[in-house]
Design a protein around this motif. Structure first.
Motif, short mmCIF file in Angstrom:
data_model
loop_
_atom_site.label_atom_id
_atom_site.label_comp_id
_atom_site.label_asym_id
_atom_site.label_seq_id
_atom_site.Cartn_x
_atom_site.Cartn_y
_atom_site.Cartn_z
N TRP A 179 113.42 37.95 42.92
CA TRP A 179 112.98 38.18 44.31
C TRP A 179 112.97 39.67 44.63
CZ3 TRP A 179 114.33 40.49 48.78
CH2 TRP A 179 113.71 40.05 49.96
N ILE A 180 114.04 40.37 44.24
CA ILE A 180 114.12 41.81 44.48
C ILE A 180 113.00 42.54 43.74
CG2 ILE A 180 115.54 43.89 44.15
CD1 ILE A 180 118.01 42.01 44.40
N SER A 181 112.71 42.10 42.51
CA SER A 181 111.65 42.72 41.72
C SER A 181 110.32 42.65 42.45
CB SER A 181 111.52 42.01 40.36
OG SER A 181 112.69 42.17 39.59
N GLN A 182 110.06 41.51 43.07
CA GLN A 182 108.77 41.29 43.73
C GLN A 182 108.71 41.94 45.11
OE1 GLN A 182 107.69 37.18 44.09
NE2 GLN A 182 105.86 37.60 45.30
N HIS A 183 109.80 41.85 45.86
CA HIS A 183 109.76 42.26 47.26
C HIS A 183 110.33 43.64 47.55
CE1 HIS A 183 109.45 37.82 47.49
NE2 HIS A 183 108.66 38.08 48.49
N SER A 239 120.45 44.18 48.44
CA SER A 239 119.04 43.78 48.48
C SER A 239 118.87 42.28 48.26
CB SER A 239 118.26 44.53 47.40
OG SER A 239 118.37 45.92 47.56
N ASP A 240 119.94 41.59 47.91
CA ASP A 240 119.88 40.17 47.55
C ASP A 240 120.00 39.30 48.81
OD1 ASP A 240 120.23 37.62 46.59
OD2 ASP A 240 121.96 38.08 45.33
N PRO A 241 118.94 38.59 49.20
CA PRO A 241 119.00 37.78 50.41
C PRO A 241 119.84 36.52 50.26
CG PRO A 241 116.90 37.44 49.33
CD PRO A 241 117.59 38.53 48.57
N PHE A 242 120.21 36.20 49.02
CA PHE A 242 120.97 34.97 48.77
C PHE A 242 122.42 35.27 48.37
CE2 PHE A 242 116.57 34.65 47.09
CZ PHE A 242 116.02 33.92 48.13
N GLU A 277 113.01 35.28 31.42
CA GLU A 277 112.23 34.09 31.77
C GLU A 277 111.75 34.13 33.21
OE1 GLU A 277 114.95 30.98 30.87
OE2 GLU A 277 114.59 31.05 28.70
N ARG A 278 112.54 34.75 34.08
CA ARG A 278 112.19 34.80 35.50
C ARG A 278 111.37 36.04 35.86
NH1 ARG A 278 116.22 31.63 34.60
NH2 ARG A 278 116.93 30.03 36.08
N LYS A 279 110.99 36.80 34.83
CA LYS A 279 110.17 38.00 35.02
C LYS A 279 110.85 39.02 35.92
CE LYS A 279 105.70 35.84 34.03
NZ LYS A 279 106.29 34.63 33.42
N VAL A 280 112.16 39.14 35.75
CA VAL A 280 112.90 40.19 36.44
C VAL A 280 112.44 41.54 35.90
CG1 VAL A 280 115.21 41.20 36.73
CG2 VAL A 280 114.89 38.72 36.91
N LEU A 310 121.73 34.58 40.22
CA LEU A 310 121.60 36.03 40.24
C LEU A 310 120.25 36.46 39.64
CD1 LEU A 310 125.22 37.10 39.25
CD2 LEU A 310 124.12 37.39 41.48
N ALA A 311 119.84 35.79 38.57
CA ALA A 311 118.54 36.10 37.98
C ALA A 311 117.41 35.77 38.96
CB ALA A 311 118.37 35.36 36.66
N ASP A 312 117.53 34.65 39.66
CA ASP A 312 116.54 34.30 40.68
C ASP A 312 116.49 35.38 41.77
OD1 ASP A 312 115.80 31.92 39.44
OD2 ASP A 312 117.25 30.72 40.58
N SER A 313 117.65 35.87 42.16
CA SER A 313 117.70 36.92 43.19
C SER A 313 117.04 38.19 42.69
CB SER A 313 119.15 37.20 43.57
OG SER A 313 119.72 36.09 44.25
N ARG A 314 117.28 38.53 41.44
CA ARG A 314 116.66 39.75 40.89
C ARG A 314 115.15 39.61 40.80
NH1 ARG A 314 121.18 39.20 36.87
NH2 ARG A 314 122.91 40.36 37.82
#
Length: 205
Positions: free
Chosen positions: A79-83, A43-46, A121-124, A73-77
């Protein structure tokens, strides 16, 4: 619950996570639940860019490089959380193969509490249920050795490293109060445990 129930199944390699996830999916669907199956890495586009950094880290390990990977990886999660997670039907049960708890097994130089904070912090999305799947490392190593592809891990190469990652993950499960599933008996026993935990959360919500 006005949003999907989110369940992560995590653990070291060779503990039977994916097989267990498939069995839990089958049991829930047989009980007429809407189950969505996700896999973090798929699911990780990056993912490709991050794995290129992981390969560099293997050749030149250092804390700054590992921290950079954890941040990506946290940034990717996030993104996955939102999308991928937030867009699922509210009455569904989302089962994901690996989420941030798995980093407790594979990250070496960055302490897991620091990784956890990066995700917060990234709201995963925090799973409603964390299931940590473990076995004795000798058992999971024997399973890995029997696979044609071996461990398939970029980061772990030998049994000693596998043992270290297993014990690190099990400590994280205990310290964070996640559900520990020892997958050393029958698949039916492990499946029944996880399904019961899921139903317990749904009853309380």
């Amino acid at each position: 619950m006005n949003r999907p129930l989110f369940v992560s199944i995590d653990g070291p390699k060779g503990t039977g996570k994916t097989t267990l996830l498939e069995a839990v999916t089958k049991a829930l669907r047989a009980d007429n639940h809407k189950v969505i199956r996700l896999c973090e890495k798929k699911s990780d586009p990056f993912r490709a860019q991050t794995m290129a950094l992981v390969n560099q880290l293997v050749r030149n390990p250092c804390r700054d490089a590992e921290l950079s990977i954890c941040q990506r990886l946290a940034d990717s999660r996030a993104w996955i959380s939102q999308h991928s997670i937030a867009t699922q039907p509210a009455d569904s049960i989302i089962l994901i193969d690996r989420w941030y708890p798995s980093d407790a097994a594979f990250r070496r130089l960055v302490p897991f509490p620091e990784i956890l904070q990066l995700n917060i912090e990234r709201k995963v999305r925090v799973p409603d249920l964390h299931v940590g799947v473990v076995t004795d490392p000798d058992i999971s190593w024997a399973r890995l050795s029997a696979r044609r592809r071996g461990s398939g891990s970029t980061l772990l190469y030998g049994q000693e490293e596998h043992e270290t990652s297993t014990y690190a993950f099990e400590r994280a499960v205990t310290e964070n109060g996640w559900v520990l599933c020892r997958n050393e008996g029958s698949l039916e026993e492990a499946t029944a445990q996880v399904v019961a935990e899921i139903y317990g959360i749904r009853r309380h919500d």
